[in-house]
Design an enzyme around this catalytic site. Structure first.
Site, mmCIF file in Angstrom:
data_model
loop_
_atom_site.group_PDB
_atom_site.id
_atom_site.type_symbol
_atom_site.label_atom_id
_atom_site.label_comp_id
_atom_site.label_asym_id
_atom_site.label_seq_id
_atom_site.Cartn_x
_atom_site.Cartn_y
_atom_site.Cartn_z
ATOM 1 N N CYS A 158 14.017 11.349 6.104
ATOM 2 C CA CYS A 158 13.835 11.053 7.534
ATOM 3 C C CYS A 158 15.161 11.066 8.280
ATOM 4 C CB CYS A 158 13.153 9.707 7.696
ATOM 5 S SG CYS A 158 13.908 8.446 6.688
ATOM 6 N N GLU A 163 9.863 1.965 10.467
ATOM 7 C CA GLU A 163 10.897 2.959 10.158
ATOM 8 C C GLU A 163 10.212 4.307 10.261
ATOM 9 O OE1 GLU A 163 14.009 2.408 9.639
ATOM 10 O OE2 GLU A 163 14.095 0.282 9.160
ATOM 11 N N LYS A 212 0.898 -1.171 0.000
ATOM 12 C CA LYS A 212 0.000 0.000 0.000
ATOM 13 C C LYS A 212 0.930 1.213 0.000
ATOM 14 C CE LYS A 212 -1.726 3.068 1.846
ATOM 15 N NZ LYS A 212 -1.506 4.470 1.407
ATOM 16 N N GLU A 234 10.133 16.852 14.206
ATOM 17 C CA GLU A 234 10.528 16.628 12.820
ATOM 18 C C GLU A 234 9.724 17.564 11.923
ATOM 19 O OE1 GLU A 234 9.363 12.960 10.804
ATOM 20 O OE2 GLU A 234 11.463 12.756 10.264
HETATM 21 P P1 NAD Z 1 2.424 8.870 7.116
HETATM 22 O O1 NAD Z 1 2.704 8.120 8.369
HETATM 23 O O2 NAD Z 1 1.320 9.825 7.116
HETATM 24 O O3 NAD Z 1 2.121 7.846 5.932
HETATM 25 C C1 NAD Z 1 2.957 6.767 5.612
HETATM 26 C C2 NAD Z 1 2.112 5.664 5.000
HETATM 27 O O4 NAD Z 1 1.175 5.201 5.962
HETATM 28 C C3 NAD Z 1 1.287 6.109 3.790
HETATM 29 O O5 NAD Z 1 1.243 5.060 2.854
HETATM 30 C C4 NAD Z 1 -0.081 6.323 4.396
HETATM 31 O O6 NAD Z 1 -1.123 6.167 3.478
HETATM 32 C C5 NAD Z 1 -0.124 5.227 5.443
HETATM 33 N N1 NAD Z 1 -1.082 5.454 6.530
HETATM 34 C C6 NAD Z 1 -1.534 6.644 7.016
HETATM 35 N N2 NAD Z 1 -2.413 6.417 8.010
HETATM 36 C C7 NAD Z 1 -2.513 5.071 8.167
HETATM 37 C C8 NAD Z 1 -3.247 4.226 9.044
HETATM 38 N N3 NAD Z 1 -4.071 4.706 9.967
HETATM 39 N N4 NAD Z 1 -3.087 2.891 8.926
HETATM 40 C C9 NAD Z 1 -2.242 2.371 8.014
HETATM 41 N N5 NAD Z 1 -1.537 3.122 7.147
HETATM 42 C C10 NAD Z 1 -1.658 4.458 7.223
HETATM 43 O O7 NAD Z 1 3.801 9.501 6.734
HETATM 44 P P2 NAD Z 1 4.133 10.399 5.453
HETATM 45 O O8 NAD Z 1 3.619 11.750 5.707
HETATM 46 O O9 NAD Z 1 3.738 9.719 4.212
HETATM 47 O O10 NAD Z 1 5.749 10.371 5.515
HETATM 48 C C11 NAD Z 1 6.464 11.258 6.269
HETATM 49 C C12 NAD Z 1 6.962 10.595 7.543
HETATM 50 O O11 NAD Z 1 7.631 9.383 7.252
HETATM 51 C C13 NAD Z 1 7.975 11.433 8.251
HETATM 52 O O12 NAD Z 1 7.658 11.488 9.624
HETATM 53 C C14 NAD Z 1 9.292 10.714 8.035
HETATM 54 O O13 NAD Z 1 10.260 10.883 8.985
HETATM 55 C C15 NAD Z 1 8.856 9.313 7.970
HETATM 56 N N6 NAD Z 1 9.826 8.530 7.216
HETATM 57 C C16 NAD Z 1 10.630 7.660 7.870
HETATM 58 C C17 NAD Z 1 11.575 6.918 7.191
HETATM 59 C C18 NAD Z 1 12.477 5.936 7.865
HETATM 60 O O14 NAD Z 1 13.080 5.123 7.195
HETATM 61 N N7 NAD Z 1 12.619 5.975 9.168
HETATM 62 C C19 NAD Z 1 11.670 7.064 5.818
HETATM 63 C C20 NAD Z 1 10.841 7.963 5.170
HETATM 64 C C21 NAD Z 1 9.908 8.679 5.874
#
Ligand code: NAD
Length: 462
Positions: A279, A245, A170, A369
């Protein structure tokens, strides 16, 4: 942009159960570049069933056979690299050279590394009078963010397939076209039907259904700490494996003997690349009080050079969020030395490369962040002070240490509560484990450590 009005399930593009769609917008010009289905609980269920049905045969495929198919996938990613780069640019807004070098280039490296690891990994070992078999965990539910759209997918799917797992992905709402291209590549590589499945959709609908599905044995999630917490709770309640992550607020620690110009230059580039949407970005620069003003001047000058070079942030909401943080930094008394809270262009979700000086460790901009092109520069008095500041957040994903020599930098790095540290400008290593201490996550990606996340052990005693 090419967009499939379908989901990739069981080796074919199939219509979604519902009629809702997600608009994909180019953040550089705010134009709609495509539409993809918003998958539902029903679609997720169909995809998980396909992955379960494909599991026995894929798990039983000898590692060399899996390796050959992952190698074929890598080759398709190479052959289609221009299309991949153009697609990432269209939906993420990243400048084309960055899309080519990083967004299209790194996944090739990572897929290649798993083609090799699948062929060479010790899936069986002797421990005294036991033989230990490392077996696939089963069906993987992979949920990915938009910031490095293809890398995040490949960093989960390639090791999962190498381990003998099957996958339902997803991807993020903002970048589903890259995920569709990846599904095409999987098909073109000849990976059997059902081994990889793609359901585009909204996080709280399709993502949550995937995490909750009883047919999923392991959830691998990359994204925000807030959603990660929810996924962890769902997985905990079902006693299923989970890898998280999450976010970061990493420190770039410049010790007094370091090459200041280089440390600041690399540090600013690290934060501004991908418009700060990394990130592991070193968003807190820690500088000794004796060299503080010099570092601030260097950073402000370096940041200004990025004004015309960085792309927008991913969407309007993210732009408002980042600009809001910049306003908060000003309100809390930080000194703005580059950029600021005004959107620099009338069109597109741009944020000016921004640098804050006189940041104190407890300020919001030093703790939370931001995920935009915003650098904070914090002053420290001595090494103990630097260590306390560096470790003083809930995160622990990455970081950097610069010193007069590597030994001094290593000694400091060993005291950092973080998963990855670059020593005096050390280079990215696609085989090194990547993942977080503290609230930056659970588990590791990349290399052999990333592969082992998708394996479980069975011991046979003789
Ligand atoms: P997000 O958590 O909003 O979304 C990430 C994914 O989760 C998307 O596919 C989203 O559709 C899904 N999602 C959202 N709500 C959900 C739920 N209730 N249940 C299941 N899935 C759900 O994050 P984002 O805004 O897309 O990405 C930014 C964040 O990701 C930042 O905080 C960043 O630090 C983090 N990030 C971490 C890493 C790492 O490797 N540690 C890498 C990239 C991004």
């Amino acid at each position: 942009m090419k967009a499939h009005d379908a989901l990739y399930i069981d080796g074919a593009w199939r219509p979604a159960a519902g009629h809702d769609t997600i608009e994909v917008v180019n953040p550089a010009d705010e134009q709609v570049v495509g539409r993809v289905p918003a998958g539902t609980v029903e679609d997720v269920d169909a995809a998980v069933r396909a992955a379960r049905a494909a599991l026995p045969a894929w798990a039983a495929t000898p590692p060399a056979g899996r390796a050959a198919l992952i190698g074929a996938l890598r080759d398709v990613l190479v052959a289609r690299k221009d299309e991949i780069a153009e697609t990432v640019t269209a939906e993420l807004g990243s400048p084309l050279p960055l899309s080519q070098a990083v967004h299209a280039g790194v996944p090739v490296m990572v897929a290649g590394s798993y083609a090799e690891l699948a062929a060479t990994y010790a899936f069986e070992e002797k421990v005294g009078n036991s033989t230990v078999h490392h077996e696939p965990v089963g069906v993987v539910g992979a949920i990915t963010p938009w910031n490095y759209p293809l890398h995040q997918i490949v960093a989960k799917v390639a090791p999962a397939l190498a381990a003998g797992c099957t996958v339902v992905l997803k991807p993020a709402e903002d970048t589903p076209l890259t995920a569709q291209l990846f599904a095409e590549a999987v098909a073109e590589a000849g990976i059997p039907a059902g081994v990889f499945n793609l359901v585009t959709g909204l996080g709280p609908v399709a993502g949550q259904a995937l995490a909750e599905h009883a047919g999923v044995d392991l959830v691998s999630f990359t994204g925000s700490t807030a959603v990660g917490r929810k996924i962890g709770a769902i997985a905990g309640a079902a006693v299923k494996r989970v890898a998280l992550e999450l976010g970061g607020k990493s420190a770039n620690v410049i010790l007094p003997g370091a090459d200041l110009a280089r440390a600041v230059g690399v540090g600013v580039a690290n934060v501004m690349t991908n418009s700060g949407q990394t990130c592991s970005a070193w968003t807190r620069m820690l500088v000794h009080t004796s060299r503080y003003e010099e570092a601030v001047e260097l950073a402000a000058a370096a940041a200004a050079k990025y004004a015309d070079r960085i792309g927008p942030v991913v969407n309007a909401k993210q732009q408002r969020r980042v600009l809001g943080y910049i306003e908060k930094g000003v309100a809390e008394g930080a000194r703005l030395v580059a950029g600021g809270p005004e959107a620099p262009r009338a069109q597109g979700y741009y944020v000016a490369p921004t640098v804050f000086a006189d940041v104190t460790p407890e300020m919001t901009v030093a703790q939370e962040e931001i995920f935009g092109p915003v650098l904070t520069i914090i002053r420290y008095e001595d090494e103990d002070d630097a260590l306390r500041i560096a470790n003083g957040t809930v995160y622990g994903l990455a970081g950097a240490v610069w010193a007069a020599d590597d030994a001094e930098a290593v000694a400091f790095a060993r005291s950092l509560d973080t998963g990855q540290v670059d020593i005096n400008g050390g280079r990215f290593n696609p085989l090194a484990p990547f993942g977080g201490y503290k609230q930056s996550g659970v588990g590791r990606e990349l290399g052999a450590h990333g592969l082992s996340e998708y394996l479980q052990t069975k011991s046979l005693q003789f």
